[in-house]
Design a protein around this motif. Structure first.
Motif, PDB file in Angstrom:
ATOM      1  N   CYS A  56       0.839  -1.200   0.000  1.00 19.30           N
ATOM      2  CA  CYS A  56       0.000   0.000   0.000  1.00 19.30           C
ATOM      3  C   CYS A  56       0.877   1.253   0.000  1.00 19.30           C
ATOM      4  O   CYS A  56       0.676   2.168  -0.815  1.00 19.30           O
ATOM      5  CB  CYS A  56      -0.908  -0.019   1.232  1.00 19.30           C
ATOM      6  N   ALA A  57       1.879   1.282   0.870  1.00 21.26           N
ATOM      7  CA  ALA A  57       2.762   2.457   0.960  1.00 21.26           C
ATOM      8  C   ALA A  57       3.488   2.671  -0.374  1.00 21.26           C
ATOM      9  O   ALA A  57       3.654   3.808  -0.829  1.00 21.26           O
ATOM     10  CB  ALA A  57       3.760   2.267   2.100  1.00 21.26           C
ATOM     11  N   CYS A  58       3.921   1.595  -0.995  1.00 15.68           N
ATOM     12  CA  CYS A  58       4.622   1.670  -2.275  1.00 15.68           C
ATOM     13  C   CYS A  58       3.697   2.258  -3.348  1.00 15.68           C
ATOM     14  O   CYS A  58       4.084   3.147  -4.113  1.00 15.68           O
ATOM     15  CB  CYS A  58       5.094   0.260  -2.658  1.00 15.68           C
ATOM     16  N   ALA A  59       2.459   1.780  -3.393  1.00 16.96           N
ATOM     17  CA  ALA A  59       1.504   2.259  -4.400  1.00 16.96           C
ATOM     18  C   ALA A  59       1.144   3.722  -4.170  1.00 16.96           C
ATOM     19  O   ALA A  59       0.919   4.474  -5.119  1.00 16.96           O
ATOM     20  CB  ALA A  59       0.252   1.396  -4.382  1.00 16.96           C
ATOM     21  N   GLU A  60       1.094   4.126  -2.902  1.00 15.23           N
ATOM     22  CA  GLU A  60       0.775   5.527  -2.611  1.00 15.23           C
ATOM     23  C   GLU A  60       1.910   6.439  -3.056  1.00 15.23           C
ATOM     24  O   GLU A  60       1.703   7.611  -3.357  1.00 15.23           O
ATOM     25  CB  GLU A  60       0.480   5.712  -1.119  1.00 15.23           C
ATOM     26  N   LYS A  61       3.126   5.900  -3.104  1.00  9.78           N
ATOM     27  CA  LYS A  61       4.293   6.711  -3.475  1.00  9.78           C
ATOM     28  C   LYS A  61       4.496   6.799  -4.993  1.00  9.78           C
ATOM     29  O   LYS A  61       4.898   7.830  -5.510  1.00  9.78           O
ATOM     30  CB  LYS A  61       5.532   6.103  -2.806  1.00  9.78           C
TER      31      LYS A  61
END
Ligand SMILES: [Zn+2]
Length: 257
Positions: A56-61
Motif C-alpha cells: 500500500c505504501a509503495c503504491a501511494e508513493k
C-alpha cells in the motif's frame, strides 16, 4: 531502422512483489529497469498483513504502482483472534484509491506440514471481504483444487485471476468454465504446463520469484515480463503487439488500473 518493439507495446506486470527482502535494488531502480523494457504499470501483491501494508505504501508513493491486500495460506497459523486483529488493522488501508484487488489468497497443500482447516478458514474470510468490497481476486492455488472449487463456488466475485497455475488440463478447464483468467509468468518459459487461450491470460512476473529464461538463477525483475511476452508471442503464434494489446486490456478490465 526498425523500431524497438517496446516503443509500440505497453505491458503491465499484473502480479509482482516490489517490496521484498531479496532485492538489493531500490524500487526506483526496479521501475526504471522495467520502464526501459516497456512496462508501464505494476500491481504489487500483498502476501501477509505486513507485506500488504508495504505494498500500500509503495503504491501511494509511485503513480504507476497499484496494490492488493493479500494473506497467503502459508502465512496463517490458524489463530482466529489474530486474524480478527489483522483485518481490523487493515481497515484504514482499504480507503486507498490504489487498492485494486484481494490477493494473493488461496490454498497451498504443496509443502507439508500444512493445516487445511486453517487455510480454508482464512480463504473464506478473505473471499467474504472481496465479495463485500466487490474487488477482484488474485488466487494462489497449489495442489488443492479439489477443496478450492466448492469454496470458490460459494461466492460471487468480480472477474478474477488464478495466478501461476501449473496444474492439470482438467483444472484449467474448471477455471475457464468459471470465467476465471490466468496469470502467465516465467514458469511457462521453462516448464511444460497447460495454457488458457490468449484472450484469457494476463502477463505477470511474480518477481522476485519464478525468473524466466534466459535469466534463470538470478533474482526476477518486473522488466523481465518482456521475455514472458516474447514466449507468449511464440506460443500463441501471434505478434508481440497483439500479445501486449490483449493481455494489457485484460488487466485493465479486471483490476481497473
Ligand atoms: Zn506472488
Amino acid at each position: 531502422m526498425s523500431r524497438a518493439w517496446y516503443t509500440i507495446c505497453m505491458l503491465i506486470d499484473s502480479h509482482c512483489h516490489l517490496i521484498d527482502s531479496q532485492y538489493q535494488n531500490t524500487v526506483d531502480e526496479i521501475i526504471a529497469h522495467a520502464k526501459s523494457r516497456g512496462v508501464e504499470k505494476y500491481i504489487t501483491i500483498g502476501t501477509s498483513p505486513a507485506s500488504s501494508a508495504d505494498a500500500c505504501a509503495c503504491a501511494e508513493k509511485y503513480p504507476d504502482v497499484f496494490w492488493t491486500y493479500g494473506y497467503h495460506p502459508n502465512e496463517y497459523d490458524g489463530d482466529k483472534m489474530q486474524l480478527e486483529k489483522d483485518l481490523a488493522a487493515a481497515k484504514p488501508l482499504f480507503v486507498s484509491k490504489k487498492l485494486v484487488g484481494i490477493g494473493e489468497i488461496g490454498l497451498d497443500y504443496h509443502f507439508p506440514p500444512f493445516d487445511k482447516t486453517a487455510q480454508i478458514y482464512l480463504l473464506e474470510h478473505m473471499l467474504q471481504i472481496a465479495q463485500d468490497q466487490k474487488l477482484p481476486v488474485s488466487f494462489h492455488v497449489r495442489d488443492a483444487f479439489d477443496d478450492f472449487w466448492p469454496i470458490f463456488d460459494n461466492f460471487h466475485l468480480p472477474k478474477s485471476v488464478l495466478h501461476s497455475v501449473s496444474d492439470s488440463e482438467q483444472n484449467l478447464a474448471e477455471g475457464l468454465r468459471r470465467d476465471l483468467f490466468f496469470g502467465v509468468n516465467g514458469l511457462s518459459t521453462f516448464a511444460k504446463i497447460p495454457h488458457a487461450p490468449l484472450d484469457r491470460i494476463l502477463l505477470e512476473t511474480d518477481a522476485p520469484y519464478l525468473t524466466p529464461k534466459p535469466f534463470r538463477g538470478t533474482i526476477n525483475m518486473p522488466g523481465y515480463i518482456k521475455e514472458i511476452a516474447e514466449w507468449a508471442s511464440e506460443y500463441y503464434k501471434t505478434s508481440l503487439d497483439q500479445v501486449a494489446e490483449i493481455t494489457t486490456a485484460n488487466v485493465e478490465h479486471i483490476f481497473k488500473v
